[in-house]
Every structure is written in C-alpha cells, then in structure tokens.
Design a protein around this motif. Structure first.
Motif, PDB file in Angstrom:
ATOM      1  N   UNK A 223       0.858  -1.181   0.000  1.00  0.00           N
ATOM      2  CA  UNK A 223       0.000   0.000   0.000  1.00  0.00           C
ATOM      3  C   UNK A 223       0.894   1.231   0.000  1.00  0.00           C
ATOM      4  N   UNK A 224       0.577   2.206  -0.855  1.00  0.00           N
ATOM      5  CA  UNK A 224       1.342   3.446  -0.922  1.00  0.00           C
ATOM      6  C   UNK A 224       0.391   4.639  -0.776  1.00  0.00           C
ATOM      7  N   UNK A 225       0.975   5.775  -0.438  1.00  0.00           N
ATOM      8  CA  UNK A 225       0.233   7.043  -0.503  1.00  0.00           C
ATOM      9  C   UNK A 225       0.498   7.627  -1.875  1.00  0.00           C
ATOM     10  N   UNK A 226      -0.553   8.126  -2.501  1.00  0.00           N
ATOM     11  CA  UNK A 226      -0.458   8.548  -3.897  1.00  0.00           C
ATOM     12  C   UNK A 226      -1.238   9.830  -4.130  1.00  0.00           C
ATOM     13  N   UNK A 227      -0.644  10.725  -4.908  1.00  0.00           N
ATOM     14  CA  UNK A 227      -1.354  11.910  -5.391  1.00  0.00           C
ATOM     15  C   UNK A 227      -1.326  11.880  -6.909  1.00  0.00           C
ATOM     16  N   UNK A 228      -2.467  12.150  -7.524  1.00  0.00           N
ATOM     17  CA  UNK A 228      -2.513  12.113  -8.979  1.00  0.00           C
ATOM     18  C   UNK A 228      -3.805  12.674  -9.516  1.00  0.00           C
ATOM     19  N   UNK A 229      -3.948  12.566 -10.827  1.00  0.00           N
ATOM     20  CA  UNK A 229      -5.160  13.038 -11.483  1.00  0.00           C
ATOM     21  C   UNK A 229      -5.581  12.042 -12.548  1.00  0.00           C
ATOM     22  N   UNK A 230      -6.884  11.922 -12.744  1.00  0.00           N
ATOM     23  CA  UNK A 230      -7.418  10.940 -13.672  1.00  0.00           C
ATOM     24  C   UNK A 230      -7.576  11.525 -15.069  1.00  0.00           C
ATOM     25  N   UNK A 231      -7.598  10.609 -16.035  1.00  0.00           N
ATOM     26  CA  UNK A 231      -7.839  10.979 -17.426  1.00  0.00           C
ATOM     27  C   UNK A 231      -8.452   9.764 -18.113  1.00  0.00           C
ATOM     28  N   UNK A 232      -8.823   9.939 -19.365  1.00  0.00           N
ATOM     29  CA  UNK A 232      -9.408   8.842 -20.130  1.00  0.00           C
ATOM     30  C   UNK A 232      -8.466   8.462 -21.267  1.00  0.00           C
ATOM     31  N   UNK A 233      -8.230   7.167 -21.428  1.00  0.00           N
ATOM     32  CA  UNK A 233      -7.384   6.671 -22.505  1.00  0.00           C
ATOM     33  C   UNK A 233      -8.045   5.432 -23.100  1.00  0.00           C
ATOM     34  N   UNK A 234      -8.382   5.512 -24.390  1.00  0.00           N
ATOM     35  CA  UNK A 234      -9.069   4.420 -25.088  1.00  0.00           C
ATOM     36  C   UNK A 234     -10.321   3.988 -24.329  1.00  0.00           C
ATOM     37  N   UNK A 235     -11.102   4.953 -23.911  1.00  0.00           N
ATOM     38  CA  UNK A 235     -12.378   4.758 -23.215  1.00  0.00           C
ATOM     39  C   UNK A 235     -12.233   4.130 -21.838  1.00  0.00           C
ATOM     40  N   UNK A 236     -11.035   4.147 -21.287  1.00  0.00           N
ATOM     41  CA  UNK A 236     -10.828   3.605 -19.949  1.00  0.00           C
ATOM     42  C   UNK A 236     -10.213   4.668 -19.042  1.00  0.00           C
TER      43      UNK A 236
END
Length: 328
Positions: free
Chosen positions: A73-86
């Motif tokens: 388990x890690x601590x994570x910061x990020x942002x989502x996006x869409x790639x090939x409908x996923x």
C-alpha cells in the motif's frame, strides 16, 4: 477538492490524494528510452491503471523501485484521465506508508461468500464422490493444499482475481455442474465434482502468492493445466505404494483416473486456448462450458459494477458491453 478514496474515482479530471494497493507494477520505457512504471492501483474491487512517468523517477531510481512493489500500500497523489475509453491516473507524487497509516486488509478484495462456508460446501461435495479411488485422490489433494486453495485467486486478473477466488470459482462451478447433472442422468457426477475440484488446483503452484500474484517459475514453464494432472498421477503413485509392492490399478480404476485427468487437461476447450487435449467425454465438455460460463459471468459482473446504466462500457477482454438501466 481532492478525492481521498480510490473507489470514488469514476471520471476524468479528478484529483486524488490517498492510499492505494499496488496490484501490479511493471517498469517500461518510452520510445525515447525514458523509464516509467505501469501500475495497477486498487482498493477492493476498484482498479485504476496508473502511470508513473520519468519526472517522478529521475534521480531516485532505487527509492522508487523500493516503494513501487507489488503487494504494498502506498500514498499517492494524482489526477485521472481517459485513454481508449478507460479511466486511468497519472501519479504526481507518492511515498511508502507505515502499517499504522493503512491496513493492507482494507484494500484487498475478498470472495463474496465466507471462506469457511465455501470450504464446508466444497468438502460436502467431495464426500459425495462414489468411486472410492476418485474420492481418495480428490480429497487427499484438496486436503494437502486446503489453505492456499482457500486463499488464492482463480486468475491474476479478469475473473475471480480476489482473495478466495479459486475456492469461490470452484464451488460455483460445482453448483452449476450438479444442476446440469440433475437434468441429464447420463452424466457421471463423480467426474463433474472431481474434475471441477482439481481443474485449477495447481494455481496454488502456478502463482507466487495470493496477495499480488504473479506467475511462478513452474507456472511459466508448465502451467496449471498440466500440473493439476500431474498432481493426480502423483497421488495415484502414493496410493499404489500404500497397497504394497508391485501393486497396480485395475482396468476400471485406470480408466477412471484417465477420465479424471482428461477432464483437467481439456477444461480450456481448445488447443489454441491452452488445453493439451480437447474434450472427448460428456463430463469434459460440460466442465469446459461451465468454466466458460462462470468465468464470463464474474468478468462481466465485475466489469460493469461501476459502469453507468443505459450505456456501453469497454470490459477487457470482452469488448463493449451494455449495462441496462435499473428502473428502481
């Protein structure tokens, strides 16, 4: 405002700051030769493909290698996006965590029924095998591997890829097999119960562990289909050794063992799908078809669990699937 629970990520352009379980981690290279990581970050049923690009790696390669390990388990910061409908995520920052910060058990997906209940049900089915040799073979192998059999997944991804998935998949298949057998009296239930119980049994050898499983050395070289048949052969040799010097199986016993092994070896259905042989008995055909049904149902249910209603969603590897709208 950033989301702190991975299960609530469901669309592009969301910010995330929280904990995630690394289900898989692969180091790769861009076309320019820059290193990056392909992660699968999860919490329960939720999985998010996550990229860690070179800007987060350069100058701290060894530290990153230590942090981004499967099963942690890690601590994570990020942002989502869409790639090939996923949906996917790009990591902007990450670090290791302590046991006090996050409990591994809170991030693992579990079988939908209690393990103890599934164990008891499977054991009751095994006890119904009429042929004494088949019952001894199946019972002995199950008993020897009971603990990992009850914890391991049925696959590393796609279907039943959760704690207890192998046991749950096996029990669900036997339920279906006995339902079919009740409608067609010509089916030999011994081979249905025994063949299904052992068809994936060697996945406890094929995979490295049950938390973040990868393929083991024997798994890569031999595979669970052949290894499960090998378990039967080894059990027969032990039984013969117990009968005394130069003991042999009777003709009927030998044919029963061959049929049991055939159900195991042919359960993928076709040579190009990984079966050393194709089904040549009624029971072998049924086991293959039931395996396809149960794995597909689980794959589709999990793939559409968080999908929008009244729309098509891409579910790997089945393509686009429709989730009907719920009127309630």
């Amino acid at each position: 405002m950033a989301i702190d629970d991975l299960t609530f990520l469901d669309q592009p352009n969301q910010q995330f700051q929280g904990f995630g379980f690394i289900r898989s981690a692969k180091l790769a290279q861009t076309k320019k030769g820059d290193p990056f990581y392909n992660l699968t970050v999860a919490k329960g049923k939720k999985e998010i493909p996550t990229k860690v690009w070179n800007d987060q790696i350069a100058g701290r390669e060894e530290e990153v290698k230590e942090i981004l390990q499967e099963g942690r388990v890690i601590y994570l910061e990020g942002e989502t996006s869409s790639y090939q409908d996923q949906l996917q995520m790009t990591a902007r920052a990450f670090r290791a965590v302590t046991e006090e910060e996050a409990n591994l058990a809170d991030f693992l997906e579990m079988a939908p029924e209690p393990i103890e209940d599934l164990q008891a049900e499977l054991e009751s089915y095994i006890s119904q095998i009429v042929d004494p040799l088949l019952e001894e073979i199946v019972s002995s192998i199950y008993t020897r591997y009971k603990k990992p059999f009850s914890n391991y997944p049925a696959a590393t991804h796609n279907h039943h890829s959760f704690i207890g998935g192998l046991l749950y998949h096996t029990v669900c298949m036997i339920r279906l097999g006995l339902d079919v057998s009740a409608r067609y009296p010509s089916i030999n239930k011994d081979f249905i119960i025994g063949g299904i119980t052992l068809h994936d049994a060697s996945k406890v050898i094929e995979y490295t562990n049950h938390i973040a499983p990868q393929y083991s050395v024997p798994g890569e070289f031999i595979g669970h289909v052949s290894m499960s048949s090998m378990l039967v052969d080894r059990e027969v040799q032990k039984i013969l050794a117990g009968r005394g010097e130069k003991a042999q199986l009777t003709k009927l016993e030998q044919e029963a063992v061959y049929q049991l092994q055939h159900c195991i070896l042919s359960h993928h259905g076709r040579l190009e799908w990984g079966s050393p042989v194709e089904p040549k008995t009624l029971e072998a055909h049924i086991i293959h078809l039931i395996d396809m049904i149960d794995s597909r149902v689980n794959m589709i249910e999990r793939g559409l669990a968080d999908a929008p209603e009244g729309a098509f969603t891409k579910v790997f590897p089945l393509g686009k699937l429709y989730k009907p709208a719920n009127d309630e």
